[in-house]
Design an enzyme around this catalytic site. Structure first.
Site, short mmCIF file in Angstrom:
data_model
loop_
_atom_site.label_atom_id
_atom_site.label_comp_id
_atom_site.label_asym_id
_atom_site.label_seq_id
_atom_site.Cartn_x
_atom_site.Cartn_y
_atom_site.Cartn_z
N GLU A 178 9.28 -3.84 10.43
CA GLU A 178 9.70 -2.58 9.82
C GLU A 178 10.23 -1.63 10.88
O GLU A 178 9.57 -1.38 11.90
CB GLU A 178 8.52 -1.93 9.07
CG GLU A 178 8.86 -0.58 8.46
CD GLU A 178 7.86 -0.09 7.42
OE1 GLU A 178 6.93 -0.86 7.06
OE2 GLU A 178 8.00 1.06 6.97
N ASP A 236 0.84 -1.20 0.00
CA ASP A 236 0.00 0.00 0.00
C ASP A 236 0.88 1.26 0.00
O ASP A 236 0.36 2.38 -0.06
CB ASP A 236 -1.03 -0.01 1.14
CG ASP A 236 -0.42 -0.07 2.52
OD1 ASP A 236 0.81 -0.16 2.64
OD2 ASP A 236 -1.20 -0.04 3.50
N SER A 237 2.21 1.05 -0.01
CA SER A 237 3.13 2.14 -0.31
C SER A 237 2.80 2.76 -1.67
O SER A 237 3.24 3.87 -1.96
CB SER A 237 4.58 1.64 -0.32
OG SER A 237 4.73 0.52 -1.17
N LYS A 297 -0.92 -9.45 3.42
CA LYS A 297 -0.20 -8.88 4.56
C LYS A 297 -1.10 -7.90 5.31
O LYS A 297 -1.78 -7.08 4.70
CB LYS A 297 1.08 -8.18 4.09
CG LYS A 297 1.86 -7.49 5.20
CD LYS A 297 3.30 -7.21 4.80
CE LYS A 297 3.52 -6.01 3.91
NZ LYS A 297 3.05 -4.73 4.47
N GLU A 311 -1.28 -5.28 8.90
CA GLU A 311 -0.51 -4.57 9.92
C GLU A 311 -1.24 -4.60 11.26
O GLU A 311 -2.42 -4.24 11.34
CB GLU A 311 -0.33 -3.10 9.53
CG GLU A 311 0.42 -2.89 8.23
CD GLU A 311 0.57 -1.41 7.89
OE1 GLU A 311 0.21 -0.54 8.72
OE2 GLU A 311 1.05 -1.13 6.78
N ASP A 315 -0.78 -6.32 0.02
CA ASP A 315 -1.17 -5.61 1.23
C ASP A 315 -2.68 -5.49 1.31
O ASP A 315 -3.34 -5.16 0.33
CB ASP A 315 -0.58 -4.19 1.22
CG ASP A 315 0.67 -4.06 2.06
OD1 ASP A 315 0.97 -5.00 2.84
OD2 ASP A 315 1.35 -3.02 1.95
O1 KIV Z 1 3.67 -1.03 1.48
C1 KIV Z 1 4.85 -1.42 1.48
O2 KIV Z 1 5.63 -1.20 0.54
C2 KIV Z 1 5.31 -2.19 2.64
C3 KIV Z 1 6.78 -2.51 2.74
C4 KIV Z 1 7.56 -1.29 3.01
C5 KIV Z 1 7.05 -3.56 3.72
O3 KIV Z 1 4.53 -2.54 3.47
NA NA Z 2 2.50 -1.61 3.27
#
Ligand code: KIV
Ligand code: NA
Length: 264
Positions: free
Chosen positions: A180, A44-45, A111, A113, A83
């Protein structure tokens, strides 16, 4: 041969480091997988590096699904991790429905969080055939609770809490832990404490795997460059060579170096 969750478990057993990178489109997914990077994360970056937001919170399910489907087309054998965006796993039911959508789009795992509150969600997902990576430490979706992007687990009390959370989430069924921005000694303790593979970013050299945001390792970070970032394009002549150099540096454990690591 395609990378699976078993491949990553074997790396951990053998003590061999594996690499991961983010990708958001088919072309980069193909280049990244052909360079031998084991895991591709549709992070989600993308809210920051593709959309220009100052956090990951505005990213929607539809947007992640779109990028997963792009990555899945270009992928040549890496494990695809997607994500789950902000509040898409706010309840167990929402998590099941949204994870299914990501898996249908081509993800091999998702993934999330968070900490111990995710136990039921993780059990529900893994029992229903969705492998889960639990992301701990600096979880960017919590930026407003943390009051900024800060290294986590710096004092012994919060370090022990993070170790306990990692163990509880693995007991609940998490297949991978991602850490992280935590001090390297804490990441090493968690990597030893859990039987599943641990991926680090800004977590030192002792985790089982490493991950970076693609744009960061190609030297096109806009804004402040985090300590753990290295520009691999600076030492190579092309993007495919830079990505291969990253994969090699991770497997040889020459990246991350001291300068990329939080010691305490
Ligand atoms: O969203 C992302 O790119 C991430 C990584 C930095 C682990 O969660
Ligand atoms: Na992320």
């Amino acid at each position: 041969m395609a990378v699976t969750i078993n491949t990553l478990r074997e790396y951990k057993e053998k003590g061999e480091a594996f690499s991961a990178l983010t990708s958001y489109d088919a072309t980069f997914a193909q280049v990244v997988s052909e360079a031998g990077v084991d895991v591709i994360l549709i992070g989600d970056s993308l809210g920051m590096v593709l959309q220009g937001h100052d956090s990951t919170l505005p990213v929607t399910m539809d947007q992640v699904v779109y990028h997963v489907s792009c990555v899945a087309k270009g992928n040549r054998g890496s494990l695809i991790m997607a994500d789950m965006p902000f509040m898409s796993y706010g309840s167990v039911d929402a998590a099941l429905e949204n994870a299914a959508e990501l898996m249908r789009a081509g993800a091999h795992m998702v993934k999330l969080e968070g900490t111990d509150w995710m136990k039921d969600t993780i059990s529900a997902l893994t029992e229903r055939a969705v492998p889960v990576c639990a992301h701990l430490g600096l979880t960017p979706q919590f930026v407003n609770k943390f009051g900024g992007y800060k290294v986590q687990g710096r004092d012994e009390k919060s370090a022990e809490l993070m170790i306990n959370h990692a163990c509880e989430l693995v007991a609940a069924g998490a297949d991978i832990i991602l850490l992280e921005c935590v001090p390297a000694p804490l990441a090493a303790r968690i990597t030893q404490a859990v039987k599943v593979p641990v991926i680090g970013i800004g977590a030192g050299a002792d985790t089982d795997g490493q991950i970076l945001v693609l744009h960061d390792m190609l030297g096109i970070t806009t804004g402040r460059k985090p300590r753990f970032v290295k520009n691999f394009l600076a030492e190579t002549n092309s993007i495919p060579e830079a990505i291969a150099a990253y994969a090699k540096a991770v497997s040889e454990r020459t990246f991350p170096a001291e300068e990329h690591t939080f010691k305490a």
